[in-house]
Design a protein around this motif. Structure first.
Motif, PDB file in Angstrom:
ATOM      1  N   SER A  31       0.853  -1.187   0.000  1.00  0.00           N
ATOM      2  CA  SER A  31       0.000   0.000   0.000  1.00  0.00           C
ATOM      3  C   SER A  31       0.889   1.238   0.000  1.00  0.00           C
ATOM      4  N   GLU A  33      -0.179   4.188  -0.284  1.00  0.00           N
ATOM      5  CA  GLU A  33      -0.856   5.225   0.506  1.00  0.00           C
ATOM      6  C   GLU A  33      -0.488   5.123   1.974  1.00  0.00           C
ATOM      7  N   LYS A 149      -7.599   5.828  -8.389  1.00  0.00           N
ATOM      8  CA  LYS A 149      -7.175   6.117  -7.025  1.00  0.00           C
ATOM      9  C   LYS A 149      -6.416   7.445  -6.954  1.00  0.00           C
ATOM     10  N   ALA A 152      -8.928  10.235  -7.265  1.00  0.00           N
ATOM     11  CA  ALA A 152      -9.696  10.360  -6.023  1.00  0.00           C
ATOM     12  C   ALA A 152      -8.849  10.962  -4.907  1.00  0.00           C
ATOM     13  N   LYS A 153      -7.597  10.539  -4.835  1.00  0.00           N
ATOM     14  CA  LYS A 153      -6.709  11.091  -3.797  1.00  0.00           C
ATOM     15  C   LYS A 153      -6.490  12.584  -4.011  1.00  0.00           C
ATOM     16  N   VAL A 156      -9.631  14.411  -2.957  1.00  0.00           N
ATOM     17  CA  VAL A 156      -9.821  14.446  -1.502  1.00  0.00           C
ATOM     18  C   VAL A 156      -8.826  15.404  -0.855  1.00  0.00           C
ATOM     19  N   GLY A 201      -7.840  13.398   5.826  1.00  0.00           N
ATOM     20  CA  GLY A 201      -8.314  12.883   4.539  1.00  0.00           C
ATOM     21  C   GLY A 201      -7.483  11.717   4.049  1.00  0.00           C
ATOM     22  N   MET A 202      -6.168  11.774   4.224  1.00  0.00           N
ATOM     23  CA  MET A 202      -5.317  10.676   3.793  1.00  0.00           C
ATOM     24  C   MET A 202      -5.534   9.430   4.640  1.00  0.00           C
ATOM     25  N   ILE A 205      -8.231   7.654   3.031  1.00  0.00           N
ATOM     26  CA  ILE A 205      -7.740   6.963   1.835  1.00  0.00           C
ATOM     27  C   ILE A 205      -7.024   5.669   2.213  1.00  0.00           C
ATOM     28  N   VAL A 208      -9.272   2.815   3.116  1.00  0.00           N
ATOM     29  CA  VAL A 208      -9.884   2.166   1.956  1.00  0.00           C
ATOM     30  C   VAL A 208      -8.841   1.373   1.171  1.00  0.00           C
ATOM     31  N   ASP A 209      -7.632   1.928   1.045  1.00  0.00           N
ATOM     32  CA  ASP A 209      -6.616   1.322   0.173  1.00  0.00           C
ATOM     33  C   ASP A 209      -6.045   0.035   0.753  1.00  0.00           C
TER      34      ASP A 209
END
Length: 381
Positions: A31, A33, A149, A152-153, A156, A201-202, A205, A208-209
């Motif tokens: 991941s 993220e 992704k 979307a990132k 966000v 916000g991250m 993310i 979800v990631d």
């Protein structure tokens, strides 16, 4: 045809062996993220804790660098050593923060996969240089997912940053009119609030990631039914080969058993269904042991070998059934059958004496004391 197609579809969860092999090759869930989030969080925390000392060091480097030195103005050969000295001071000021970020970058993957060290991904692979394969990866489903992704990132993170700035627009506009000694701390406070909101916000993310990456990794390693069967054959052995090995083992055990029959003291029979060969050595054995047993054709073979080697054969159906049911090869007989077997052995010893010395022919024992619970015939009733 439909069954063959279903066998080729990857519908089965990956086995532990498949997961271990993929791990050895460096194929694990990753991941980006999560690594990015941890790097930013630790970097922000490092700046928060070391910011004051770092700022003082940078101010010192900047002041020394901008200070006019008469000696440096007339001796240009001293400029490079001076620049090197100031660069080293700046590097030493940033070194703790850089070391902290390096540790996070190195150990953040451990949160998903644990410790993993393999050199296989570094081995040369010409397929990676294939342009067609590269183009295929560019337009693959995974690339589209990564693009989605990234968009979307950006939405966000950018949206949160824009919201924070808009929400504090009056304070931002006031920075222009504030004195420097007030505007700089005020700007720092706004930056930290913006940073905290973006980190929130991250975090969303990452939440979800990470599950998505684990699901995607598991999906890539899924197996077809044929692969599951093939792996079972490789790990547990081909069923046909295993059956052949078991058959050979049984045959070898049967041969060893048959070789023990000539050494037996007596063979107790049903008379046709079961045959059990017993052996007893007073000085070596605690109790009589079963050296051979069998039913039907094997029982007939035991009787045949016993006749060839003059081993006494005694018809005692209840005892034969009990010995065949409750005794294993090479194991002593149960204590409940001691009395019955003792009478049989006594008859055998008397028979041997008759054959060597003569005298009255011994009478075969009848009505042997076999407990009813050990006789399978009584249990069936």
């Amino acid at each position: 045809m439909a069954e063959q197609d279903s066998d080729l579809e990857k519908t089965e969860s990956p086995s532990q062996r498949r997961l271990d092999q993929a791990r050895e090759e460096g194929q694990v869930a990753r991941s980006r993220e999560l690594s990015t989030f941890l790097g930013l969080m630790v970097g922000g925390a490092g700046l928060w804790m070391m910011g004051s000392a770092l700022l003082q060091s940078l101010i010192t480097v900047l002041r020394e660098g901008l200070t006019l030195d008469k000696e440096l103005a007339f001796k240009t050969e001293l400029l490079l050593p001076r620049l090197h000295e100031l660069s080293m001071e700046a590097l030493l000021a940033f070194l703790p923060l850089l070391g902290l970020l390096l540790l996070v970058a190195a150990f953040s993957p451990l949160l998903l996969n644990g410790w993993l060290f393999t050199l296989k991904p570094l081995q040369p692979n010409l397929n990676k240089l294939n342009p067609l394969t590269g183009i295929g990866r560019m337009f693959s489903t995974n690339s589209l997912m990564e693009l989605a992704k990234a968009v979307a990132k950006s939405l966000v993170v950018g949206g949160i940053g824009a919201w924070v700035v808009w929400h504090n627009r009056e304070a931002v506009l006031m920075l222009v009119s504030e004195p420097v000694h007030i505007a700089i701390p005020h700007l720092g406070s706004l930056v930290w609030w913006c940073f905290a909101a973006i980190m929130g916000g991250m975090l969303l993310i990452v939440a979800v990631d990470v599950p998505f990456q684990l699901w995607e990794h598991n999906k890539k390693l899924k197996m077809t039914k044929e692969e599951v069967r093939q792996e079972a054959k490789e790990t547990e052995g081909d069923p046909q080969v295993k059956a052949r090995v078991r058959s050979m083992q049984r045959e070898m055990a049967r041969r060893r058993m048959m070789a023990e029959i000539p050494t037996a003291d007596v063979v107790v029979t049903n008379p046709t269904h079961f045959s059990v060969a017993l052996k007893y050595s007073e000085n070596k054995m605690r109790a009589p042991v079963v050296v051979a047993k069998g039913s039907h054709l094997l029982a007939a073979k035991i009787r045949e070998i016993a006749r060839e080697h003059n081993v006494p054969i005694l018809e005692a159906p209840p005892l034969a059934r009990a010995l065949h049911k409750h005794c294993d090869l090479g194991q002593p007989i149960p204590e409940a059958l001691f009395t019955a077997v003792a009478e049989v052995l006594a008859y055998v010893y008397q028979l041997r004496r008759y054959k060597t010395v003569g005298g009255a022919y011994p009478q075969e024992p009848t009505e042997l004391p076999v407990p009813k619970e050990l006789d399978p015939a009584n249990a069936a009733l």
